[in-house]
Design a protein around this motif. Structure first.
Motif, PDB file in Angstrom:
ATOM      1  N   UNK A  55     -28.391   8.105  -1.123  1.00  0.00           N
ATOM      2  CA  UNK A  55     -28.413   8.935  -0.153  1.00  0.00           C
ATOM      3  C   UNK A  55     -27.362   9.033   0.955  1.00  0.00           C
ATOM      4  N   UNK A  56     -26.465   7.736   0.999  1.00  0.00           N
ATOM      5  CA  UNK A  56     -25.354   7.865   1.853  1.00  0.00           C
ATOM      6  C   UNK A  56     -24.509   8.852   1.665  1.00  0.00           C
ATOM      7  N   UNK A  57     -24.162   9.417   0.259  1.00  0.00           N
ATOM      8  CA  UNK A  57     -23.395  10.639   0.025  1.00  0.00           C
ATOM      9  C   UNK A  57     -23.824  11.775   0.752  1.00  0.00           C
ATOM     10  N   UNK A  58     -25.145  12.281   0.796  1.00  0.00           N
ATOM     11  CA  UNK A  58     -25.517  13.362   1.338  1.00  0.00           C
ATOM     12  C   UNK A  58     -25.333  13.056   2.870  1.00  0.00           C
ATOM     13  N   UNK A  59     -25.597  12.071   3.218  1.00  0.00           N
ATOM     14  CA  UNK A  59     -25.530  11.665   4.852  1.00  0.00           C
ATOM     15  C   UNK A  59     -24.081  12.094   5.115  1.00  0.00           C
ATOM     16  N   UNK A  60     -23.179  11.542   4.430  1.00  0.00           N
ATOM     17  CA  UNK A  60     -21.646  11.520   4.694  1.00  0.00           C
ATOM     18  C   UNK A  60     -21.622  13.350   4.750  1.00  0.00           C
ATOM     19  N   UNK A  61     -22.077  13.988   3.854  1.00  0.00           N
ATOM     20  CA  UNK A  61     -21.839  15.215   3.767  1.00  0.00           C
ATOM     21  C   UNK A  61     -22.429  16.111   4.865  1.00  0.00           C
ATOM     22  N   UNK A  62     -23.429  15.619   5.486  1.00  0.00           N
ATOM     23  CA  UNK A  62     -24.285  16.252   6.678  1.00  0.00           C
ATOM     24  C   UNK A  62     -23.411  15.869   7.915  1.00  0.00           C
ATOM     25  N   UNK A  63     -22.786  14.651   7.723  1.00  0.00           N
ATOM     26  CA  UNK A  63     -21.962  14.370   8.957  1.00  0.00           C
ATOM     27  C   UNK A  63     -20.614  15.244   8.973  1.00  0.00           C
ATOM     28  N   UNK A  64     -20.284  15.692   7.570  1.00  0.00           N
ATOM     29  CA  UNK A  64     -18.819  16.354   7.771  1.00  0.00           C
ATOM     30  C   UNK A  64     -19.510  17.933   8.051  1.00  0.00           C
ATOM     31  N   UNK A  65     -20.613  18.346   7.694  1.00  0.00           N
ATOM     32  CA  UNK A  65     -20.809  19.521   8.272  1.00  0.00           C
ATOM     33  C   UNK A  65     -21.224  19.580   9.835  1.00  0.00           C
ATOM     34  N   UNK A  66     -21.977  18.570  10.447  1.00  0.00           N
ATOM     35  CA  UNK A  66     -21.983  18.527  12.007  1.00  0.00           C
ATOM     36  C   UNK A  66     -20.583  18.593  12.629  1.00  0.00           C
ATOM     37  N   UNK A  67     -19.649  18.050  11.869  1.00  0.00           N
ATOM     38  CA  UNK A  67     -18.429  17.810  12.413  1.00  0.00           C
ATOM     39  C   UNK A  67     -17.563  19.246  12.301  1.00  0.00           C
ATOM     40  N   UNK A  68     -18.025  20.277  11.676  1.00  0.00           N
ATOM     41  CA  UNK A  68     -17.455  21.508  11.569  1.00  0.00           C
ATOM     42  C   UNK A  68     -17.008  21.735  10.045  1.00  0.00           C
ATOM     43  N   UNK A  69     -17.210  20.901   9.116  1.00  0.00           N
ATOM     44  CA  UNK A  69     -16.558  21.114   8.090  1.00  0.00           C
ATOM     45  C   UNK A  69     -17.513  21.498   6.952  1.00  0.00           C
ATOM     46  N   UNK A  70     -18.175  22.481   7.167  1.00  0.00           N
ATOM     47  CA  UNK A  70     -19.306  23.009   6.551  1.00  0.00           C
ATOM     48  C   UNK A  70     -18.671  23.822   5.027  1.00  0.00           C
ATOM     49  N   UNK A  71     -17.286  24.322   5.470  1.00  0.00           N
ATOM     50  CA  UNK A  71     -16.868  24.949   4.260  1.00  0.00           C
ATOM     51  C   UNK A  71     -16.467  24.030   3.085  1.00  0.00           C
ATOM     52  N   UNK A  72     -16.333  22.820   3.358  1.00  0.00           N
ATOM     53  CA  UNK A  72     -15.873  21.852   2.113  1.00  0.00           C
ATOM     54  C   UNK A  72     -17.369  21.518   1.181  1.00  0.00           C
ATOM     55  N   UNK A  73     -18.351  21.980   1.620  1.00  0.00           N
ATOM     56  CA  UNK A  73     -19.702  21.578   0.744  1.00  0.00           C
ATOM     57  C   UNK A  73     -19.777  22.608  -0.157  1.00  0.00           C
ATOM     58  N   UNK A  74     -20.628  22.003  -1.112  1.00  0.00           N
ATOM     59  CA  UNK A  74     -21.200  23.236  -2.235  1.00  0.00           C
ATOM     60  C   UNK A  74     -22.507  23.906  -1.471  1.00  0.00           C
ATOM     61  N   UNK A  75     -22.667  24.941  -1.917  1.00  0.00           N
ATOM     62  CA  UNK A  75     -23.909  25.814  -1.397  1.00  0.00           C
ATOM     63  C   UNK A  75     -25.125  24.847  -1.250  1.00  0.00           C
ATOM     64  N   UNK A  76     -25.735  24.107  -2.149  1.00  0.00           N
ATOM     65  CA  UNK A  76     -26.590  23.205  -2.187  1.00  0.00           C
ATOM     66  C   UNK A  76     -26.662  22.061  -1.018  1.00  0.00           C
ATOM     67  N   UNK A  77     -25.369  21.449  -1.005  1.00  0.00           N
ATOM     68  CA  UNK A  77     -25.002  20.312   0.183  1.00  0.00           C
ATOM     69  C   UNK A  77     -25.112  21.154   1.678  1.00  0.00           C
ATOM     70  N   UNK A  78     -24.573  22.335   1.718  1.00  0.00           N
ATOM     71  CA  UNK A  78     -24.588  23.008   3.001  1.00  0.00           C
ATOM     72  C   UNK A  78     -25.962  23.704   3.620  1.00  0.00           C
ATOM     73  N   UNK A  79     -26.706  23.944   2.553  1.00  0.00           N
ATOM     74  CA  UNK A  79     -28.035  24.091   2.775  1.00  0.00           C
ATOM     75  C   UNK A  79     -28.818  22.938   3.137  1.00  0.00           C
ATOM     76  N   UNK A  80     -28.752  21.889   2.590  1.00  0.00           N
ATOM     77  CA  UNK A  80     -29.347  20.468   2.949  1.00  0.00           C
ATOM     78  C   UNK A  80     -28.894  20.017   4.267  1.00  0.00           C
ATOM     79  N   UNK A  81     -27.723  20.197   4.630  1.00  0.00           N
ATOM     80  CA  UNK A  81     -27.272  19.694   5.837  1.00  0.00           C
ATOM     81  C   UNK A  81     -27.827  20.826   7.070  1.00  0.00           C
ATOM     82  N   UNK A  82     -27.818  22.210   6.831  1.00  0.00           N
ATOM     83  CA  UNK A  82     -28.335  23.160   7.471  1.00  0.00           C
ATOM     84  C   UNK A  82     -29.743  22.790   7.871  1.00  0.00           C
TER      85      UNK A  82
END
Length: 87
Positions: free
Chosen positions: A1-28
Motif C-alpha cells: 500500500x505504501x507504493x500507491x500512497x506515494x503515488x497519490x502524494x506525487x499526484x497531490x503535489x502536482x506530479x500527476x503526469x508521471x503516473x500510469x493511467x490506473x495510478x492517476x485514476x486511483x489518485x483522483x
C-alpha cells in the motif's frame, strides 16, 4: 500500500503526469478530484471499471490511510521525507 500512497502524494503535489493511467485514476478517486477524472476522459464509473474491482474495493481503505498519513505529516513534517531529503 505504501507504493500507491506515494503515488497519490506525487499526484497531490502536482506530479500527476508521471503516473500510469490506473495510478492517476486511483489518485483522483482518493483525492476526490473528479476534475482530473474528467480531464482524463473518464466518468467515475469508467474510472472504477478501469482500475478494476480489487483496487475499487480498496479505495476507502487507501483514502483513510492517506488521510492518516497526511494528518501525521502535518503534525510532524519530517515523517514522510525520503532519507536525505531537505525541507
Amino acid at each position: 500500500m505504501q507504493t500507491i500512497l506515494s503515488k497519490i502524494r506525487d499526484a497531490a503535489n502536482g506530479n500527476l503526469g508521471i503516473l500510469s493511467t490506473g495510478e492517476a485514476l486511483i489518485a483522483a478517486l482518493v483525492l476526490n478530484r473528479t476534475d482530473w477524472i474528467t480531464e482524463m476522459g473518464y466518468t467515475i464509473a469508467q474510472a472504477l471499471e478501469r482500475i478494476g474491482p480489487n483496487w475499487s474495493a480498496r479505495i476507502p481503505e487507501i483514502s483513510q490511510e492517506y488521510g492518516r498519513q497526511e494528518a501525521s505529516a502535518k503534525a510532524d513534517p519530517q515523517s514522510f521525507r525520503e532519507p536525505g531529503e531537505q525541507a
